[in-house]
Design an enzyme around this catalytic site. Structure first.
Site, short mmCIF file in Angstrom:
data_model
loop_
_atom_site.label_atom_id
_atom_site.label_comp_id
_atom_site.label_asym_id
_atom_site.label_seq_id
_atom_site.Cartn_x
_atom_site.Cartn_y
_atom_site.Cartn_z
N ASP A 116 -7.21 5.44 -1.85
CA ASP A 116 -6.09 6.02 -2.62
C ASP A 116 -5.37 7.10 -1.82
O ASP A 116 -5.95 7.76 -0.97
CB ASP A 116 -6.59 6.62 -3.94
CG ASP A 116 -7.69 7.66 -3.72
OD1 ASP A 116 -8.51 7.47 -2.80
OD2 ASP A 116 -7.72 8.66 -4.46
N GLU A 117 -4.11 7.25 -2.12
CA GLU A 117 -3.30 8.38 -1.67
C GLU A 117 -3.45 8.70 -0.19
O GLU A 117 -3.60 9.87 0.17
CB GLU A 117 -3.66 9.62 -2.49
CG GLU A 117 -3.45 9.44 -3.96
CD GLU A 117 -3.99 10.60 -4.78
OE1 GLU A 117 -3.29 11.01 -5.71
OE2 GLU A 117 -5.10 11.07 -4.49
#
Ligand code: NGO
Length: 501
Positions: free
Chosen positions: A310-311
């Site tokens: 993620d991210e």
């Protein structure tokens, strides 16, 4: 709590069973009650006795009997038998004047029948100290099985560390609501929580830090194995997450050879995301990842290794894709299934994979493509299922503002009122493995804080994952009946204005 003497209406079960038919004579636990189990159900029988003895003070001996006919028909009976249509986790429960019978094809089903039986007993049964009773169980017949195979919750032990006994308490809360997966977010920018023998500085150095300069901590491999075993006894599969290539500041602090320019960054104790990355073009990165995954896989009996993903805002998209193209097959080579946050779906992968949807907005076409390629989806929409979101504007627990609000607020109705089977366009019910409620811990550091964010939203998500037929009006009433149970168990909860407590 005057109402503890009253039998609880059988319809107060959460998550709602498939069918509940009340009627006839009920049963009451007494000094004469025994727990009779098939040989394959001994562990569940002992577990039930351990649950019921503290509050009831009853002896509740566990008798193992292969021969059903030879048994007295008094008491609680746990039977393993073919139960057509109930699957691995389904069960049938019948309460009559002479006792309680739970039947299932597999111990997991008996375990869930036992959770239902707990909810049929008066709330005081959840007390750890002896209570006067009586212990009536209302007459009822129940048939039950879950809708989704994956019903999970996540605990972020990286932003704040939670010792083993707190994780055990969390596991017990999951089991009570028939959840079967515990996702542990073990690493992030602020800390590394799992001992890796080949890379000991991960925990020796980065085990010490946490958000806000709070004390850190880490699990030895032995402690992690104890968590896995405790979960397993409760039919819960641990899903370990090593977040990469972003969310890796703690790893770079511990091993500067992994850091850009080989300069160790400062330890990070803030709450920002998306600023760190492993170095994608360095062979050592892959030796590191392979070594860590190998040790985690060896410690984890469950099928999934969660690689985060993620991210990764500090990783250029091409690098991110190259990284995943190397790392996903490593997971497969260890005999595990890749699991990752929805961003991993941007990189095609032909192997078996579980994608965890979390962003509140509709996903791009990449998720549909991944599903068409065979990926299964676990749904954790932040605006529905994130247990770390505030309940409402300005909700605070004893003056402490708890929770983040970037996808919130998330009140009980938000957590309850959505359907995983039709939630995402292009993700049909057959591709939905299940649901998970993540609890990120930037603002959370004590068991009371965890309780307050978990209750009453976790039971809502549990019903979303378990029950096919759902209705908000009925759920509100059933949930209200659980408050005395939480109080008896010493659980702090948010007195949501949406629930008729
Ligand atoms: C996001 C982010 C986490 C935060 C969390 C806070 C995901 C998958 N990544 O969810 O790092 O802790 O929000 O709600």
């Amino acid at each position: 709590m005057e109402d503890q003497e009253e039998p609880v209406p059988p319809q107060a079960i959460v998550p709602a069973p498939v069918t509940v038919t009340p009627g006839g004579d009920g049963y009451a636990l007494s000094r004469h009650t025994t727990i009779q189990v098939d040989p394959g159900a001994t562990a569940v029988g002992r577990y039930l006795a351990t649950l019921l003895r503290p509050a009831t003070g009853l002896p509740l001996p566990v008798h193992i009997a292969a021969d059903h006919e030879a048994r007295p028909d008094q008491g609680i009976s746990l039977r393993l038998a073919a139960s057509p249509g109930l699957g691995r986790e389904g069960y049938e429960l019948a309460v009559t004047g002479t006792g309680v019978t739970i039947q299932a094809e597999h111990p997991a089903g008996l375990f869930y029948g036992v959770q239902t039986l707990r909810q049929l007993l008066p709330p005081a049964v959840e007390s750890r100290a002896p209570r006067p009773g009586p212990w009536p169980v209302p007459a009822v017949r129940i048939t039950d099985r879950p809708r989704f195979a994956y019903r999970g919750a996540m605990l972020d032990v990286a932003r704040h560390f939670f010792p083993v006994h707190v994780v055990r308490r969390f596991i017990d809360q999951l089991a009570y609501y028939k959840l079967n997966h515990l996702h542990l977010h073990l690493t992030d920018d602020q800390g590394w929580r799992l001992e890796i023998e080949d890379w000991p500085d991960l925990t020796r150095i980065s085990g010490r830090t946490a958000v806000g300069g709070d004390p850190g901590g880490a699990y030895s491999q032995e402690a992690y194995a104890a968590i896995v075993a405790y979960a397993r006894e409760r039919h819960i599969t641990v899903v370990p997450e090593i977040d990469m290539p972003g969310h890796t500041n703690a790893a770079l602090v511990a091993y500067r050879a992994l850091a850009p320019d080989r300069v160790a960054p400062e330890p990070y104790t803030g709450m920002k995301v998306g600023f760190s990355s492993l170095v994608i073009d360095r062979e050592l990165t892959y030796a590191f990842v392979a070594g860590v995954l190998r040790e985690v896989a060896a410690l984890t009996p469950g099928p999934y290794l969660h690689i985060g993903g993620d991210e990764a805002f500090a990783t250029p998209p091409d690098d991110y894709a190259r990284f995943l193209r190397r790392v996903q097959p490593m997971v497969a080579a260890l005999g595990k299934t890749v699991m990752g946050w929805q961003e991993i779906a941007t990189v095609p992968y032909a192997g078996d994979r579980v994608v965890q949807y979390w962003r509140p907005e509709p996903p791009g076409p990449y998720l549909r493509r991944a599903v068409a390629q065979g990926a299964r989806v676990v749904l954790s929409p932040a605006n529905r299922s994130y247990l770390d979101m505030v309940y409402g504007p300005g909700t605070a627990y004893q003056g402490t503002p708890l929770g983040l609000d970037w996808a919130g607020p998330v009140e009980v109705r938000d957590a309850y009122h959505w359907d995983p089977g039709s939630y995402l366009e292009g993700v049909p019910e057959e591709s939905v493995l299940g649901v998970e409620a993540p609890l990120w811990s930037e603002t959370v550091s004590t068991p009371e804080h965890l309780d307050y964010l978990i209750f009453p939203r976790l039971p809502a998500i549990a019903e979303v994952g378990w029950s096919r037929s759902r209705d908000w009006a009925g759920f509100r009433r059933r949930l209200a009946a659980h408050a005395p149970r939480w109080r008896a168990a010493g659980i702090v909860f948010h007195p949501s204005p949406q629930i008729p407590w």
